[in-house]
Design a protein around this motif. Structure first.
Motif, mmCIF file in Angstrom:
data_model
loop_
_atom_site.group_PDB
_atom_site.id
_atom_site.type_symbol
_atom_site.label_atom_id
_atom_site.label_comp_id
_atom_site.label_asym_id
_atom_site.label_seq_id
_atom_site.Cartn_x
_atom_site.Cartn_y
_atom_site.Cartn_z
ATOM 1 N N SER A 159 0.860 -1.176 0.000
ATOM 2 C CA SER A 159 0.000 0.000 0.000
ATOM 3 C C SER A 159 0.894 1.223 0.000
ATOM 4 O O SER A 159 2.114 1.130 0.188
ATOM 5 C CB SER A 159 -0.912 0.010 1.220
ATOM 6 O OG SER A 159 -0.155 0.253 2.404
ATOM 7 N N GLU A 160 0.312 2.381 -0.189
ATOM 8 C CA GLU A 160 1.103 3.597 -0.181
ATOM 9 C C GLU A 160 1.654 3.879 1.207
ATOM 10 O O GLU A 160 2.654 4.585 1.347
ATOM 11 C CB GLU A 160 0.258 4.771 -0.686
ATOM 12 C CG GLU A 160 -0.110 4.624 -2.159
ATOM 13 C CD GLU A 160 -0.892 5.800 -2.691
ATOM 14 O OE1 GLU A 160 -1.261 6.683 -1.883
ATOM 15 O OE2 GLU A 160 -1.128 5.856 -3.912
ATOM 16 N N PRO A 166 4.833 0.476 1.538
ATOM 17 C CA PRO A 166 5.268 0.071 0.193
ATOM 18 C C PRO A 166 6.177 -1.151 0.198
ATOM 19 O O PRO A 166 6.852 -1.452 1.191
ATOM 20 C CB PRO A 166 6.000 1.298 -0.332
ATOM 21 C CG PRO A 166 6.217 2.204 0.820
ATOM 22 C CD PRO A 166 5.365 1.763 1.949
ATOM 23 N N ASP A 195 4.935 3.437 -13.614
ATOM 24 C CA ASP A 195 4.905 4.885 -13.720
ATOM 25 C C ASP A 195 6.320 5.412 -13.463
ATOM 26 O O ASP A 195 7.219 4.628 -13.124
ATOM 27 C CB ASP A 195 3.855 5.495 -12.775
ATOM 28 C CG ASP A 195 4.224 5.424 -11.301
ATOM 29 O OD1 ASP A 195 5.407 5.148 -10.964
ATOM 30 O OD2 ASP A 195 3.334 5.649 -10.455
ATOM 31 N N SER A 239 7.750 6.707 -11.093
ATOM 32 C CA SER A 239 8.309 6.457 -9.759
ATOM 33 C C SER A 239 8.776 5.017 -9.609
ATOM 34 O O SER A 239 9.296 4.636 -8.573
ATOM 35 C CB SER A 239 7.268 6.772 -8.682
ATOM 36 O OG SER A 239 6.243 5.784 -8.662
ATOM 37 N N GLN A 251 6.659 2.552 -9.764
ATOM 38 C CA GLN A 251 5.526 1.933 -9.094
ATOM 39 C C GLN A 251 4.604 1.322 -10.149
ATOM 40 O O GLN A 251 4.401 1.906 -11.217
ATOM 41 C CB GLN A 251 4.797 3.021 -8.300
ATOM 42 C CG GLN A 251 3.722 2.554 -7.361
ATOM 43 C CD GLN A 251 3.207 3.716 -6.507
ATOM 44 O OE1 GLN A 251 2.529 3.507 -5.527
ATOM 45 N NE2 GLN A 251 3.543 4.943 -6.867
ATOM 46 N N GLU A 297 -1.127 -0.268 -11.706
ATOM 47 C CA GLU A 297 -2.363 -0.834 -11.168
ATOM 48 C C GLU A 297 -2.198 -1.421 -9.779
ATOM 49 O O GLU A 297 -3.133 -2.027 -9.244
ATOM 50 C CB GLU A 297 -2.910 -1.888 -12.137
ATOM 51 C CG GLU A 297 -3.297 -1.308 -13.495
ATOM 52 C CD GLU A 297 -4.002 -2.310 -14.381
ATOM 53 O OE1 GLU A 297 -4.337 -3.415 -13.896
ATOM 54 O OE2 GLU A 297 -4.234 -1.995 -15.563
ATOM 55 N N ARG A 298 -1.012 -1.272 -9.185
ATOM 56 C CA ARG A 298 -0.794 -1.772 -7.822
ATOM 57 C C ARG A 298 -0.071 -0.710 -7.000
ATOM 58 O O ARG A 298 1.139 -0.808 -6.771
ATOM 59 C CB ARG A 298 0.028 -3.067 -7.851
ATOM 60 C CG ARG A 298 -0.675 -4.268 -8.450
ATOM 61 C CD ARG A 298 -1.739 -4.839 -7.528
ATOM 62 N NE ARG A 298 -1.158 -5.416 -6.340
ATOM 63 C CZ ARG A 298 -0.802 -6.688 -6.206
ATOM 64 N NH1 ARG A 298 -0.942 -7.522 -7.221
ATOM 65 N NH2 ARG A 298 -0.306 -7.142 -5.069
ATOM 66 N N PRO A 299 -0.773 0.339 -6.563
ATOM 67 C CA PRO A 299 -0.113 1.401 -5.794
ATOM 68 C C PRO A 299 0.626 0.829 -4.585
ATOM 69 O O PRO A 299 0.111 -0.036 -3.878
ATOM 70 C CB PRO A 299 -1.286 2.284 -5.357
ATOM 71 C CG PRO A 299 -2.350 2.034 -6.375
ATOM 72 C CD PRO A 299 -2.212 0.591 -6.751
ATOM 73 N N GLY A 300 1.843 1.309 -4.404
ATOM 74 C CA GLY A 300 2.663 0.848 -3.294
ATOM 75 C C GLY A 300 3.619 -0.277 -3.641
ATOM 76 O O GLY A 300 4.506 -0.597 -2.858
ATOM 77 N N THR A 336 9.929 5.197 -2.258
ATOM 78 C CA THR A 336 9.167 4.475 -1.235
ATOM 79 C C THR A 336 9.272 5.176 0.117
ATOM 80 O O THR A 336 8.309 5.199 0.880
ATOM 81 C CB THR A 336 9.651 3.024 -1.105
ATOM 82 O OG1 THR A 336 11.074 2.993 -0.969
ATOM 83 C CG2 THR A 336 9.243 2.192 -2.302
ATOM 84 N N LEU A 394 6.765 7.942 0.152
ATOM 85 C CA LEU A 394 5.416 7.431 0.354
ATOM 86 C C LEU A 394 5.185 6.993 1.797
ATOM 87 O O LEU A 394 4.190 7.346 2.428
ATOM 88 C CB LEU A 394 5.174 6.225 -0.564
ATOM 89 C CG LEU A 394 4.549 6.445 -1.938
ATOM 90 C CD1 LEU A 394 4.265 5.094 -2.581
ATOM 91 C CD2 LEU A 394 3.281 7.248 -1.841
#
Length: 444
Positions: free
Chosen positions: A131-132, A135, A328, A330, A332, A335-338, A365, A368
């Motif tokens: 999760s954010e 991570p 993306d 970053s 990351q 479709e799977r944030p974190g 990370t 985040l």
């Protein structure tokens, strides 16, 4: 139970170790998982973290090379990998090479001594919930275990490759345009998107003889010669018969010279690697020839006599994701944030490049986990930014892992002599990196 500032990192190679160091340096707590010594990949034999399994060289160290620039950028971001390399360097001319055991020991000691890093020596076979706020960085490397590869294939929706089939990439400025013509097959109305190196029958026969006599890189003990039929090594195709290449990647049909109308006996096509057309890919020329043999043999091709190779070809086992579809800037998963992907798994080649992506993943990370947002990527005209751009802005249909090279950078606006370009790019990149670092400090 983890608190909400803990980052989980899976994999104790260069990327995972650098990510742990960067995240901890920014105030996050880190749990780093490494399966050794309980389980070893076919290429690993030391219990140490950051084990170098192939060469002990980190390649060129001068700022006139893209990888030398990348190393300097990492030094300016307090890279643990670069610190260890400096402490364990061995004589290697203009390259940076290290004492293999000393290098791994230096990094292992540094991480074991850091109060914010916990090292757990156990294998992880499924991805923990990311999760954010909590991570996860996956940095298991090109020899990712079967269980983890299966998990990654599931979450990446099959955008995962297990073997690299890489063709050489050539600097556009080193091509002899007097011998090469632009044309796409069957496309008579436009200049075409491909550059073509034509060969006469005599030139083709001589090229074939050199290709078949050239030395190849032997397979590793754990590799099998199971190539995809659609991307066979060029020398394997040639061994099937003298006409095989002329009915394959060197097919001349539809490629008559646009001015003379002459039909060559065989053609080698070059496809632009970027929109700026600063570098070109040798279409269909994935190969296991040794690096020296590639340069010697391919420079006998008309138009490529002075070719400067930004990347040489290879075919080897290497698990990696199709980054342009999945990541993306970053690093990351879209479709799977974190959940972050770092190292060779993200689609870069080489020790330094892998560590560099770990460095950026660690920075992001930490941001985040500590309640902020991922940092903007470094400018595209830096070596770090050029790699991120390669991973996230390349054509997904032709994506292949790459070492850092100046062909990944935005084209220079100024015209200058070849020997001036490297120093100019380095000066610009380091100025941009400094501004980027200042913007990070301003964000807190």
């Amino acid at each position: 139970m983890k608190d909400n500032t803990t980052i989980t990192i899976i994999g104790g190679g260069l990327a995972g170790c650098e990510a742990a160091w960067q995240a901890a340096a920014r105030g996050a707590s880190v749990v780093l998982y490494e399966m050794k010594p309980h389980r070893f990949s076919p290429a690993h034999e030391s219990e140490a973290l950051a084990e170098l399994v192939c060469s002990n060289s980190l390649r060129a160290d001068g700022l006139n090379s893209a990888v030398g620039l990348l190393k300097e950028e990492m030094r300016r971001l307090d890279s643990l990998v670069m610190e260890a390399a400096a402490a364990t360097a061995v004589p290697a001319g203009k390259a940076l090479a290290v004492d293999r055991q000393g290098f791994a020991a230096h990094i292992t000691r540094a991480l074991e001594a850091h109060p914010a890093i916990e090292i757990r020596r156990q294998e992880v076979t499924s991805l923990p919930q990311a999760s954010e706020q909590a991570p996860v960085i996956l940095a298991t490397g090109p020899l990712t275990s079967a269980a983890m590869a299966e998990e990654l294939q599931r979450i990446s929706k099959d955008n995962l490759a297990f073997y690299d089939a890489i063709a050489p990439i050539i600097d556009a400025d080193s091509l002899d345009r007097a011998k090469i013509y632009r044309k796409s097959r069957w496309d008579d109305d436009t200049p075409g998107d491909y550059l073509n190196c034509p060969l006469s029958e005599e030139e083709y026969t001589a090229f074939l003889a050199r290709l078949m006599a050239a030395p190849t890189v032997p397979l590793k003990d754990f590799e099998e010669a199971k190539y995809f039929e659609g991307c066979l090594p060029i020398e394997v195709m040639a061994a099937r018969g003298p006409e095989t290449l002329r009915f394959g990647p060197m097919k001349p049909v539809g490629l008559a010279h646009p001015e003379s109308g002459e039909m060559p006996h065989a053609v080698i096509q070059l496809r632009a690697e970027n929109r700026e057309e600063t570098s070109y890919n040798m279409v269909g020329f994935q190969t296991k020839l040794s690096y020296g043999a590639q340069q010697e043999v391919f420079r006998t091709i008309p138009g490529l006599e002075q070719a400067e190779f930004l990347r040489l070809g290879s075919i080897h086992r290497n698990t990696f994701i199709c980054a342009p579809k999945l990541l993306d800037p970053s690093l990351q998963l879209l479709e799977r944030p974190g959940l972050f992907i770092a190292g060779q798994l993200s689609g870069v080649e080489g020790y330094v490049e892998s560590a560099a992506m770990g460095l950026l993943a660690g920075i992001n990370t930490a941001a985040l986990a500590l309640g902020g947002a991922p940092t903007p990527p470094p400018p595209a005209a830096t070596a770090l930014g050029a790699l991120v751009r390669h991973l996230t802005a390349s054509d997904a249909g032709h994506f292949q892992p790459s070492n850092v090279n100046f062909g990944l950078f935005p084209p220079l606006r100024q015209k200058m002599r070849k020997k001036e370009r490297g120093p100019f790019r380095a000066k610009l990149a380091l100025e941009l990196l400094e501004s980027w670092q200042e913007s990070l400090s301003a964000r807190g």
